[in-house]
Design a protein around this motif. Structure first.
Motif, PDB file in Angstrom:
ATOM      1  N   ASP A  44       0.852  -1.183   0.000  1.00  0.00           N
ATOM      2  CA  ASP A  44       0.000   0.000   0.000  1.00  0.00           C
ATOM      3  C   ASP A  44       0.887   1.233   0.000  1.00  0.00           C
ATOM      4  OD1 ASP A  44      -2.254  -1.573   0.114  1.00  0.00           O
ATOM      5  OD2 ASP A  44      -2.341  -1.534   2.306  1.00  0.00           O
ATOM      6  N   GLU A  45       0.339   2.337  -0.426  1.00  0.00           N
ATOM      7  CA  GLU A  45       1.098   3.581  -0.377  1.00  0.00           C
ATOM      8  C   GLU A  45       1.405   3.939   1.074  1.00  0.00           C
ATOM      9  OE1 GLU A  45      -0.276   6.706  -3.227  1.00  0.00           O
ATOM     10  OE2 GLU A  45      -1.900   5.284  -3.611  1.00  0.00           O
ATOM     11  N   ASN A  46       2.600   4.501   1.287  1.00  0.00           N
ATOM     12  CA  ASN A  46       3.071   4.880   2.626  1.00  0.00           C
ATOM     13  C   ASN A  46       3.077   3.665   3.572  1.00  0.00           C
ATOM     14  OD1 ASN A  46       3.352   7.798   2.175  1.00  0.00           O
ATOM     15  ND2 ASN A  46       1.107   7.728   1.948  1.00  0.00           N
ATOM     16  N   ALA A  47       3.597   2.561   3.080  1.00  0.00           N
ATOM     17  CA  ALA A  47       3.606   1.330   3.880  1.00  0.00           C
ATOM     18  C   ALA A  47       4.924   0.593   3.707  1.00  0.00           C
ATOM     19  CB  ALA A  47       2.441   0.429   3.479  1.00  0.00           C
ATOM     20  N   THR A  48       5.147  -0.386   4.577  1.00  0.00           N
ATOM     21  CA  THR A  48       6.331  -1.252   4.485  1.00  0.00           C
ATOM     22  C   THR A  48       5.897  -2.706   4.588  1.00  0.00           C
ATOM     23  OG1 THR A  48       6.734  -1.249   6.873  1.00  0.00           O
ATOM     24  CG2 THR A  48       7.801   0.489   5.580  1.00  0.00           C
ATOM     25  N   LYS A  49       6.740  -3.589   4.048  1.00  0.00           N
ATOM     26  CA  LYS A  49       6.533  -5.032   4.173  1.00  0.00           C
ATOM     27  C   LYS A  49       7.877  -5.725   4.231  1.00  0.00           C
ATOM     28  CE  LYS A  49       1.949  -6.158   2.321  1.00  0.00           C
ATOM     29  NZ  LYS A  49       1.202  -6.894   1.247  1.00  0.00           N
ATOM     30  N   GLN A  50       7.836  -6.957   4.770  1.00  0.00           N
ATOM     31  CA  GLN A  50       9.051  -7.745   4.895  1.00  0.00           C
ATOM     32  C   GLN A  50       9.146  -8.782   3.767  1.00  0.00           C
ATOM     33  OE1 GLN A  50      11.461  -7.350   7.412  1.00  0.00           O
ATOM     34  NE2 GLN A  50      10.261  -5.508   7.857  1.00  0.00           N
ATOM     35  N   VAL A  51      10.365  -9.016   3.304  1.00  0.00           N
ATOM     36  CA  VAL A  51      10.638 -10.109   2.387  1.00  0.00           C
ATOM     37  C   VAL A  51      11.691 -11.012   3.023  1.00  0.00           C
ATOM     38  CG1 VAL A  51      10.066  -8.842   0.285  1.00  0.00           C
ATOM     39  CG2 VAL A  51      12.419  -8.781   1.173  1.00  0.00           C
ATOM     40  N   GLN A  52      11.835 -12.211   2.503  1.00  0.00           N
ATOM     41  CA  GLN A  52      12.894 -13.107   2.938  1.00  0.00           C
ATOM     42  C   GLN A  52      13.883 -13.280   1.797  1.00  0.00           C
ATOM     43  OE1 GLN A  52      13.561 -14.922   6.085  1.00  0.00           O
ATOM     44  NE2 GLN A  52      15.432 -14.834   4.878  1.00  0.00           N
ATOM     45  N   VAL A  53      15.153 -13.060   2.073  1.00  0.00           N
ATOM     46  CA  VAL A  53      16.200 -13.177   1.059  1.00  0.00           C
ATOM     47  C   VAL A  53      16.993 -14.442   1.338  1.00  0.00           C
ATOM     48  CG1 VAL A  53      18.187 -12.101  -0.037  1.00  0.00           C
ATOM     49  CG2 VAL A  53      16.320 -10.674   0.841  1.00  0.00           C
ATOM     50  N   TYR A  54      17.104 -15.288   0.318  1.00  0.00           N
ATOM     51  CA  TYR A  54      17.875 -16.519   0.422  1.00  0.00           C
ATOM     52  C   TYR A  54      19.043 -16.480  -0.552  1.00  0.00           C
ATOM     53  CZ  TYR A  54      13.700 -18.501   2.666  1.00  0.00           C
ATOM     54  OH  TYR A  54      12.636 -18.742   3.492  1.00  0.00           O
ATOM     55  N   GLY A  55      20.161 -17.025  -0.132  1.00  0.00           N
ATOM     56  CA  GLY A  55      21.224 -17.327  -1.066  1.00  0.00           C
ATOM     57  C   GLY A  55      21.006 -18.728  -1.599  1.00  0.00           C
ATOM     58  N   VAL A  56      21.310 -18.953  -2.860  1.00  0.00           N
ATOM     59  CA  VAL A  56      21.139 -20.267  -3.481  1.00  0.00           C
ATOM     60  C   VAL A  56      22.496 -20.730  -3.975  1.00  0.00           C
ATOM     61  CG1 VAL A  56      19.892 -21.602  -5.211  1.00  0.00           C
ATOM     62  CG2 VAL A  56      18.820 -19.581  -4.195  1.00  0.00           C
ATOM     63  N   ASP A  57      22.900 -21.941  -3.549  1.00  0.00           N
ATOM     64  CA  ASP A  57      24.198 -22.434  -4.003  1.00  0.00           C
ATOM     65  C   ASP A  57      24.049 -23.198  -5.317  1.00  0.00           C
ATOM     66  OD1 ASP A  57      23.288 -25.005  -3.400  1.00  0.00           O
ATOM     67  OD2 ASP A  57      24.418 -25.164  -1.539  1.00  0.00           O
ATOM     68  N   SER A  58      25.154 -23.724  -5.818  1.00  0.00           N
ATOM     69  CA  SER A  58      25.140 -24.354  -7.140  1.00  0.00           C
ATOM     70  C   SER A  58      24.338 -25.645  -7.171  1.00  0.00           C
ATOM     71  CB  SER A  58      26.578 -24.639  -7.591  1.00  0.00           C
ATOM     72  OG  SER A  58      27.222 -25.520  -6.680  1.00  0.00           O
ATOM     73  N   GLU A  59      24.012 -26.214  -5.996  1.00  0.00           N
ATOM     74  CA  GLU A  59      23.194 -27.420  -5.943  1.00  0.00           C
ATOM     75  C   GLU A  59      21.732 -27.104  -5.673  1.00  0.00           C
ATOM     76  OE1 GLU A  59      24.998 -30.828  -3.828  1.00  0.00           O
ATOM     77  OE2 GLU A  59      26.659 -29.460  -3.434  1.00  0.00           O
ATOM     78  N   GLY A  60      21.411 -25.816  -5.612  1.00  0.00           N
ATOM     79  CA  GLY A  60      20.025 -25.422  -5.451  1.00  0.00           C
ATOM     80  C   GLY A  60      19.538 -25.330  -4.022  1.00  0.00           C
ATOM     81  N   TYR A  61      20.417 -25.417  -3.046  1.00  0.00           N
ATOM     82  CA  TYR A  61      20.003 -25.316  -1.645  1.00  0.00           C
ATOM     83  C   TYR A  61      19.886 -23.852  -1.248  1.00  0.00           C
ATOM     84  CZ  TYR A  61      20.817 -30.313  -1.116  1.00  0.00           C
ATOM     85  OH  TYR A  61      20.759 -31.681  -1.242  1.00  0.00           O
ATOM     86  N   LYS A  62      18.811 -23.531  -0.524  1.00  0.00           N
ATOM     87  CA  LYS A  62      18.548 -22.161  -0.106  1.00  0.00           C
ATOM     88  C   LYS A  62      18.986 -21.947   1.340  1.00  0.00           C
ATOM     89  CE  LYS A  62      14.138 -22.115  -0.825  1.00  0.00           C
ATOM     90  NZ  LYS A  62      12.749 -21.619  -0.949  1.00  0.00           N
ATOM     91  N   ILE A  63      19.625 -20.794   1.573  1.00  0.00           N
ATOM     92  CA  ILE A  63      20.106 -20.457   2.908  1.00  0.00           C
ATOM     93  C   ILE A  63      19.711 -19.015   3.205  1.00  0.00           C
ATOM     94  CG2 ILE A  63      22.155 -20.143   4.340  1.00  0.00           C
ATOM     95  CD1 ILE A  63      23.482 -22.285   2.451  1.00  0.00           C
ATOM     96  N   PRO A  64      19.019 -18.745   4.311  1.00  0.00           N
ATOM     97  CA  PRO A  64      18.644 -17.366   4.656  1.00  0.00           C
ATOM     98  C   PRO A  64      19.881 -16.485   4.822  1.00  0.00           C
ATOM     99  CG  PRO A  64      17.487 -18.947   6.033  1.00  0.00           C
ATOM    100  CD  PRO A  64      18.533 -19.713   5.305  1.00  0.00           C
ATOM    101  N   ILE A  65      19.759 -15.243   4.364  1.00  0.00           N
ATOM    102  CA  ILE A  65      20.885 -14.302   4.398  1.00  0.00           C
ATOM    103  C   ILE A  65      20.694 -13.309   5.541  1.00  0.00           C
ATOM    104  CG2 ILE A  65      22.084 -12.498   3.103  1.00  0.00           C
ATOM    105  CD1 ILE A  65      22.483 -15.354   2.059  1.00  0.00           C
TER     106      ILE A  65
END
Length: 945
Positions: A497-518
């Motif tokens: 929404d305008e004048n609002a904030t939200k959270q996202v989750q950022v993951y790193g992905v290695d060459s085997e496709g495994y996700k790790i939170p950053i």
């Protein structure tokens, strides 16, 4: 009062151990977890996928011959009050517990059956004066001092003896009888004084209280006198109108004895002076391993319900406390006949119901932990307050550390991203030992880094072995440290929404496709349009906008599309503007009109009725909008609600862009639905905006074999805002992180070979010339050692030399080190389609000698199984298979109008759309190409033409 004598009586029951064949669902897949609660007590969790659905069992397997463990009843501290099992078990110091006896939910009354602990009766009714218990075929669990457990319809009787002779009966012990005209006993376990009882009965019959200590009457109260209950004795309560009958026996100084008998079928055949415990329950289920044939109290015997059961086994002194969940989504419960089969499969000999339904609860401490945890899923989503339970106790105080368990918060991480370790210690009896961090020594080999307490921050990549040591006891854990190849942001498209904030989750992905939170502090952000800002994992915006943010971390990047303001904007509901009829061909008839009876939104919709007469040529029916529907600059897709009747025609919308170019966008390859359906068409990346939708049309590419009349209704047109040039936000493109993916692959040479996998090629409404078919056949055949058709919708292409096709059944094909396994999932999953495929799949995977597995099915287990739990179970099984075998596992599915690659825990999920493109252009169709080079495999996507 002298030690109470318990005459536990037995007779040989005339149980006929006939053999019965009870039907029960076939087991397709089973997930088992076992952990030690304490020495002699094991908690087993079973998640069983059957042909009918999920069966969830939690089992406490208790070895009563083990001196470290014992069973005791657990109750609330206030008679008649109830509490949940977790609280009761915690207050009594149990290490595990289940709920036990039945009770009346409508009133504050104790449980129906007896409660015996350490050779004394804590609570019981005299069954000569109470119609519960054996009179209702409700059993009792007895555990002798030697650990022998039995279940049967035991009755309790009690009376007062004077000089060794019976004087009068007692109606109950620490239970409020239905009539107080027979004397009853209370002790200090639940009553400090008699105030509550006096208050309850003083206005009716009134009560006298006789206090007894050391088997001698020490005080006789006046009527309704409030007195304290002796700490080392008890009180006999006598009603005012019966005191003249019983009072002469109970004068001060009189010596008395309380006799208490537990009997079976009223016959005394053996006396046991020391009974470890007893608690009431329900009907018998098994006797000597066979279904019990006598009368038994069963609750909802023919319906699948949550159940709590106690059983013994053929192993001497072993007892099982079992819960089965039910009344929840994705968990079946069990019928009485189900229970017979389940218990026999568990090796039970004798078994009896405890209270089930909403009462069913099992708590236990996890291995190495001090606190108790609810291990099952109570049907009411929260614990029910119950009357009592069966507690499992350790008899030994905590000793020195004998075992350590080291658990990393993640088995994988990146350089600079920390892992936290949880170290659990137990003594020789499996009881948790509290550790002082100063006692613990931590070291690592294989990688370098720093420890801060139990947190490790790696500085180099590699495989690390962490060692934790306390004294001369050690434990190890393996970790893998890599560098990220890319970043993945969830959600991929964010609405703000305008004048609002939200959270996202950022993951790193290695060459085997495994996700790790950053770690948020190490992420930097860049805005494409300078409309949206980000810090850490917080996205912020002020004004309505479309933007794309790029996150960077250790050289890896990832993007998130941000829509500020409404993501979907309503454009037209045809309240005033309608449309005109038009046709392509003289054999098509029809009309366009407003419909006030059938509508999705507002007061009316547009109804287009059309008739396709018998004709082998393409036939088209149009609605030309009176007023073109304008799509603004930030539009990403056009949406509308369509009501159809499964007529199977193709539905498209004509859009004219700002440069006058006409685009024909597909809403449905085939109108095979009935009723209203939300339909959407993505706008092409190259469309010049603003644009306008001018026509909606249906057509039958192959004409009609006979005259037919159909109709569609259209209503509530909207647009979805977003960045058209961004990757399709609903489709993941994890291949960009994958070392096995190549943008292009050269033709196989020498011992190399290629396998080509096709998505759907036969698309409703799409007709191809013989020349186009020949081109596609040649393109697919060239260089292919094997061709796999992953869909049932296939054109009559001339394919060779080896072709394998998905047909919603189990099948296999092999090319060198690549094994293709087909599993039918069209009905929403494996179980719904054909559950026997679970066994076939496992057998094939275990027998496979190939290095690479390609699993072909129509539904993605991680996103499309109707039973998401079955999908997760399959994914977990494949992930473990990959981990233990080192094989590459690809799961290929079909559907949608865009390809997708999802990599989860090293499993590559690839969705092929084949010729089903959003624009309907055959030139945009692709197939999946695998190329095997020695032990390595690579993949890419190539055009069908």
């Amino acid at each position: 009062m002298k030690a109470k004598k318990l005459w536990i009586t037995f007779v040989v029951s005339s149980v006929i151990a006939s053999s019965f064949n009870y039907s029960y669902a076939a087991v397709l897949h089973e997930i088992n977890q076992t952990q030690q609660v304490t020495n002699g007590a094991t908690h087993i969790s079973k998640e069983i996928l059957t042909s009918e659905g999920w069966q969830d069992l939690n089992i406490l397997r208790i070895d009563l011959s083990n001196p470290n463990v014992e069973l005791k009843p657990i109750t609330t501290q206030v008679l008649g009050e109830r509490d949940n099992i977790l609280n009761m078990a915690t207050q009594h110091g149990a290490v595990a517990a289940v709920n036990a006896d039945y009770f009346d939910m409508s009133s504050k009354t104790p449980a129906f059956g007896p409660v015996v602990s350490d050779g004394t009766i804590d609570q019981a009714y005299n069954n000569d004066y109470n119609t519960l218990g054996p009179a209702k075929y409700m059993g009792t669990l007895l555990v002798g001092e030697d650990g022998t457990a039995s279940m049967d319809y035991y009755s309790v009787k009690m009376w007062v003896e004077i000089d060794g002779q019976k004087a009068f009966d007692l109606s109950s012990y620490n239970r409020i009888p239905s009539s107080v005209r027979i004397p009853f006993i209370i002790d200090r376990s639940y009553y400090t004084n008699n105030q509550a009882l006096i208050t309850k009965y003083q206005s009716s019959v009134g009560l006298y209280t006789i206090l007894v200590e050391d088997d001698e009457v020490t005080y006789v109260s006046s009527l309704n006198e409030v007195v304290e209950v002796p700490k080392n004795g008890y009180a006999i309560m006598v009603s005012g109108d019966k005191f003249s009958t019983y009072g002469p026996y109970l004068t001060e100084g009189a010596e008395i004895n309380i006799a208490q008998v537990v009997s079976l079928n009223n016959a005394v055949v053996e006396q046991i002076e020391n009974l470890q415990m007893a608690v009431g329950g329900g009907g018998l289920i098994l006797k000597n391993g066979a279904a019990y044939q006598g009368e038994a109290h069963k609750v909802s015997a023919s319906s699948k319900e949550p159940r709590t059961i106690v059983a013994n086994t053929y192993k001497e002194n072993e007892i099982l406390l079992i819960t089965i969940d039910g009344r929840l989504s994705n968990t079946l419960g069990a019928t009485h006949q189900d229970m017979i089969t389940i218990l026999q499969n568990l090796g039970a000999k004798d078994a009896m119901y405890l209270d089930g339904g909403g009462s069913t609860t099992l708590v236990a401490r996890n291995e190495g932990e001090t606190t108790l945890t609810i291990q099952n899923r109570p049907s009411g989503t929260v614990q029910r307050n119950v009357a009592n339970g069966i507690g499992v106790f350790t008899t030994n105080a905590t000793g020195e550390v004998a075992n350590l368990t080291l658990e990393p918060s993640s088995e994988r991480t990146f350089v600079g991203e920390s892992i936290t370790f949880n170290l659990k210690a137990t003594d020789k009896n499996g009881n948790p030992v509290q550790l002082n961090q100063k006692e613990v020594s931590l070291s690592i080999a294989g990688v370098t880094g720093d420890f801060s307490g139990f947190k490790f921050s790696p500085k180099t990549t590699g495989n690390g072995l962490v060692v934790a040591t306390v004294g001369d006891v050690s434990a190890t854990a393996e970790i893998k440290v890599t560098q990220p190849k890319g970043l993945m942001i969830e959600p991929a498209t964010l609405q703000l929404d305008e004048n609002a904030t939200k959270q996202v989750q950022v993951y790193g992905v290695d060459s085997e496709g495994y996700k790790i939170p950053i770690t948020t502090g190490q992420i930097t952000w860049k805005s494409k349009n300078s409309k949206v800002s980000a810090a850490g994992t917080t996205i912020a915006a002020t004004n309505k906008a479309i933007d794309q943010l790029e996150a960077s971390y250790q050289g890896a990047t990832g993007k998130v599309n941000v829509v500020v303001g409404p993501s979907v904007v309503a454009l037209e509901s045809f309240e005033e503007s309608l449309g005109k009829w038009a046709a392509g061909g003289s054999t098509v008839e029809g009309k366009v009109e407003a419909s006030k009876e059938v509508k999705y939104h507002g007061n009316q919709s547009i109804k287009m009725t059309y008739t396709f007469n018998k004709d082998s040529n393409k036939q088209v029916a149009y609605t030309v909008f009176d007023k073109p529907i304008v799509l603004t600059e930030d539009a990403k897709s056009l949406n509308m609600w369509i009501l159809a009747n499964g007529q199977g025609d193709t539905l498209k919308v004509q859009v004219e862009d700002a440069k006058g170019k006409v685009h024909y966008l597909t809403l449905a390859d085939s109108l095979n639905h009935t009723g209203w359906k939300y339909m959407s068409a993505a706008l092409p990346n190259d469309i010049a905006m603003p644009a306008k939708a001018t026509k909606l049309y249906v057509y039958s590419a192959n004409g009609s074999k006979e005259k037919r009349t159909s109709a569609i209704y259209m209503d509530h047109v909207s647009m979805t805002r977003g960045d058209r040039n961004a990757e399709n936000s609903s489709a993941r493109s994890d291949y960009q992180f994958d070392s096995h993916y190549k943008p292009t692959l050269q033709a196989a040479t020498g011992n190399q070979y290629s396998v080509k996998v096709l998505g759907p090629t036969s698309i409703s409404g799409m007709v191809h010339s013989d020349e186009t078919l020949a081109k596609m056949s040649k393109k697919v055949n060239t260089g292919a050692s094997m061709i796999v058709q992953a869909s049932k919708n296939n054109l009559p292409l001339s394919l060779s030399p080896k072709v394998a096709t998905y047909n919603n059944t189990f099948g296999q094909a092999t090319q060198g080190a690549l094994d293709v396994i087909f599993v039918g999932t069209d009905n929403g999953g494996i179980r719904e389609t054909n559950g026997s495929q679970w066994a076939q799949l496992k057998q094939s995977l275990q027998a496979s000698t190939g290095k690479h597995i390609v699993l072909v099915m129509s539904k993605n287990p991680t996103t499309q199984f109707s039973d998401a739990r079955e999908g997760k179970a399959l994914h977990d099984y494949l992930a473990e298979y990959k981990k233990t075998t080192g094989k590459n596992v690809f799961v290929v599915t079909t559907g949608s109008t865009s390809k997708e690659v999802r990599i989860e825990d090293g499993i590559r999920y690839i969705r092929l759309n084949g010729l089903a493109t959003s624009t309907g252009q055959v030139g945009e169709g692709e197939y999946l190409l695998f190329k095997v080079v020695g032990d390595d495999i690579y993949y890419t996507f190539e055009s069908m033409l």
